[in-house]
Motif scaffolding. Structure first.
Motif, PDB file in Angstrom:
ATOM      1  N   ALA A  26      48.722  25.055  37.269  1.00  0.00           N
ATOM      2  CA  ALA A  26      47.548  25.776  36.765  1.00  0.00           C
ATOM      3  C   ALA A  26      46.847  26.515  37.900  1.00  0.00           C
ATOM      4  O   ALA A  26      46.329  27.616  37.698  1.00  0.00           O
ATOM      5  CB  ALA A  26      46.590  24.810  36.089  1.00  0.00           C
ATOM      6  N   MET A  27      46.837  25.926  39.090  1.00  0.00           N
ATOM      7  CA  MET A  27      46.195  26.585  40.218  1.00  0.00           C
ATOM      8  C   MET A  27      46.958  27.847  40.614  1.00  0.00           C
ATOM      9  O   MET A  27      46.351  28.867  40.948  1.00  0.00           O
ATOM     10  CB  MET A  27      46.084  25.655  41.424  1.00  0.00           C
ATOM     11  CG  MET A  27      45.420  26.328  42.633  1.00  0.00           C
ATOM     12  SD  MET A  27      45.342  25.292  44.076  1.00  0.00           S
ATOM     13  CE  MET A  27      43.886  24.366  43.711  1.00  0.00           C
ATOM     14  N   VAL A  28      48.273  27.788  40.549  1.00  0.00           N
ATOM     15  CA  VAL A  28      49.075  28.970  40.861  1.00  0.00           C
ATOM     16  C   VAL A  28      48.769  30.096  39.880  1.00  0.00           C
ATOM     17  O   VAL A  28      48.597  31.253  40.261  1.00  0.00           O
ATOM     18  CB  VAL A  28      50.579  28.619  40.865  1.00  0.00           C
ATOM     19  CG1 VAL A  28      51.427  29.863  41.019  1.00  0.00           C
ATOM     20  CG2 VAL A  28      50.888  27.614  41.953  1.00  0.00           C
ATOM     21  N   LYS A  29      48.647  29.747  38.602  1.00  0.00           N
ATOM     22  CA  LYS A  29      48.309  30.756  37.595  1.00  0.00           C
ATOM     23  C   LYS A  29      46.920  31.335  37.844  1.00  0.00           C
ATOM     24  O   LYS A  29      46.706  32.539  37.727  1.00  0.00           O
ATOM     25  CB  LYS A  29      48.371  30.156  36.196  1.00  0.00           C
ATOM     26  CG  LYS A  29      48.240  31.203  35.099  1.00  0.00           C
ATOM     27  CD  LYS A  29      48.128  30.594  33.719  1.00  0.00           C
ATOM     28  CE  LYS A  29      49.437  30.078  33.235  1.00  0.00           C
ATOM     29  NZ  LYS A  29      49.367  29.646  31.818  1.00  0.00           N
ATOM     30  N   LEU A  30      45.974  30.487  38.233  1.00  0.00           N
ATOM     31  CA  LEU A  30      44.628  30.963  38.537  1.00  0.00           C
ATOM     32  C   LEU A  30      44.625  31.906  39.740  1.00  0.00           C
ATOM     33  O   LEU A  30      43.910  32.908  39.748  1.00  0.00           O
ATOM     34  CB  LEU A  30      43.687  29.794  38.791  1.00  0.00           C
ATOM     35  CG  LEU A  30      43.264  28.992  37.575  1.00  0.00           C
ATOM     36  CD1 LEU A  30      42.542  27.728  37.996  1.00  0.00           C
ATOM     37  CD2 LEU A  30      42.398  29.831  36.664  1.00  0.00           C
ATOM     38  N   LEU A  31      45.409  31.578  40.741  1.00  0.00           N
ATOM     39  CA  LEU A  31      45.484  32.457  41.915  1.00  0.00           C
ATOM     40  C   LEU A  31      46.126  33.792  41.578  1.00  0.00           C
ATOM     41  O   LEU A  31      45.726  34.834  42.109  1.00  0.00           O
ATOM     42  CB  LEU A  31      46.233  31.749  43.047  1.00  0.00           C
ATOM     43  CG  LEU A  31      45.512  30.540  43.644  1.00  0.00           C
ATOM     44  CD1 LEU A  31      46.409  29.835  44.654  1.00  0.00           C
ATOM     45  CD2 LEU A  31      44.194  30.933  44.269  1.00  0.00           C
ATOM     46  N   VAL A  32      47.107  33.789  40.682  1.00  0.00           N
ATOM     47  CA  VAL A  32      47.709  35.056  40.232  1.00  0.00           C
ATOM     48  C   VAL A  32      46.676  35.875  39.465  1.00  0.00           C
ATOM     49  O   VAL A  32      46.558  37.092  39.654  1.00  0.00           O
ATOM     50  CB  VAL A  32      48.963  34.790  39.381  1.00  0.00           C
ATOM     51  CG1 VAL A  32      49.438  36.045  38.676  1.00  0.00           C
ATOM     52  CG2 VAL A  32      50.071  34.218  40.248  1.00  0.00           C
ATOM     53  N   VAL A  33      45.923  35.210  38.604  1.00  0.00           N
ATOM     54  CA  VAL A  33      44.863  35.912  37.869  1.00  0.00           C
ATOM     55  C   VAL A  33      43.857  36.518  38.848  1.00  0.00           C
ATOM     56  O   VAL A  33      43.454  37.676  38.707  1.00  0.00           O
ATOM     57  CB  VAL A  33      44.150  34.960  36.875  1.00  0.00           C
ATOM     58  CG1 VAL A  33      42.900  35.606  36.301  1.00  0.00           C
ATOM     59  CG2 VAL A  33      45.087  34.568  35.755  1.00  0.00           C
ATOM     60  N   GLY A  34      43.461  35.756  39.848  1.00  0.00           N
ATOM     61  CA  GLY A  34      42.507  36.263  40.836  1.00  0.00           C
ATOM     62  C   GLY A  34      43.051  37.449  41.607  1.00  0.00           C
ATOM     63  O   GLY A  34      42.346  38.433  41.833  1.00  0.00           O
ATOM     64  N   ALA A  35      44.309  37.388  42.019  1.00  0.00           N
ATOM     65  CA  ALA A  35      44.910  38.502  42.756  1.00  0.00           C
ATOM     66  C   ALA A  35      45.003  39.746  41.888  1.00  0.00           C
ATOM     67  O   ALA A  35      44.693  40.866  42.344  1.00  0.00           O
ATOM     68  CB  ALA A  35      46.290  38.102  43.271  1.00  0.00           C
ATOM     69  N   LEU A  36      45.418  39.578  40.635  1.00  0.00           N
ATOM     70  CA  LEU A  36      45.490  40.728  39.719  1.00  0.00           C
ATOM     71  C   LEU A  36      44.102  41.295  39.438  1.00  0.00           C
ATOM     72  O   LEU A  36      43.924  42.513  39.366  1.00  0.00           O
ATOM     73  CB  LEU A  36      46.164  40.325  38.413  1.00  0.00           C
ATOM     74  CG  LEU A  36      47.660  40.117  38.447  1.00  0.00           C
ATOM     75  CD1 LEU A  36      48.139  39.531  37.128  1.00  0.00           C
ATOM     76  CD2 LEU A  36      48.364  41.429  38.730  1.00  0.00           C
ATOM     77  N   LEU A  37      43.144  40.409  39.263  1.00  0.00           N
ATOM     78  CA  LEU A  37      41.778  40.842  38.956  1.00  0.00           C
ATOM     79  C   LEU A  37      41.182  41.655  40.096  1.00  0.00           C
ATOM     80  O   LEU A  37      40.687  42.764  39.895  1.00  0.00           O
ATOM     81  CB  LEU A  37      40.914  39.621  38.650  1.00  0.00           C
ATOM     82  CG  LEU A  37      39.434  39.859  38.407  1.00  0.00           C
ATOM     83  CD1 LEU A  37      39.253  40.641  37.129  1.00  0.00           C
ATOM     84  CD2 LEU A  37      38.708  38.534  38.319  1.00  0.00           C
TER      85      LEU A  37
END
Length: 150
Positions: A118-129
């Motif tokens: 879940a943390m990896v997905k959150l970091l991907v969301v943050g990078a895309l955002l």
């Protein structure tokens, strides 16, 4: 209600409300900036709601919004390049503030969730955002040669 939902409500009220007003009224330069900022503010709100309601599916919605929001802004920048060339939008202060808010939300949700997939997905969301917001803002201000001329 917990702190996560209160923070999400505050982000939606203080951020998305004025950006929807900006999209609905005013000159073109303000409308396209408000459209870009609305997606950049709704995405962290979804992350906060995901943590507040313990619904991981909201992270998927935030991922989709972080991916498609800047793409929509880039399409607007391309289609409205001639109209925006005379009076390009400049909202770097707001852009950096929203990017910092998104980064703070991603870090807080990562810290609350702990390590894992879940943390990896959150970091991907943050990078895309953050990356998408900055790229779309640069394209709106005429920073890319291809966004002005076909």
């Amino acid at each position: 209600m917990n702190g996560w939902t209160v923070a999400a409500s505050a982000a939606l009220t203080a951020g998305v409300g004025p950006t929807v007003w900006g999209v609905a009224t005013g000159p073109l330069r303000r409308r396209v900036v408000a459209q870009n900022l609305s997606t950049s503010l709704a995405c962290p709100a979804l992350l906060l709601l995901s943590q507040g309601y313990d619904r991981p599916s909201y992270v998927d919605l935030a991922l989709l919004l972080a991916l498609l929001g800047p793409v929509g802004t880039l399409v607007f920048a391309r289609l409205l390049a001639e109209d925006l060339a005379d009076d390009p939008p400049r909202a770097w202060g707001l852009t950096y503030a929203v990017a910092a808010f998104g980064a703070a939300v991603v870090i807080a949700v990562c810290a609350a969730g702990g390590p894992g997939r879940a943390m990896v997905k959150l970091l991907v969301v943050g990078a895309l955002l953050i990356g998408g917001n900055l790229t779309a803002s640069r394209a709106l201000s005429g920073g890319f040669a291809g966004s002005r001329h076909g």
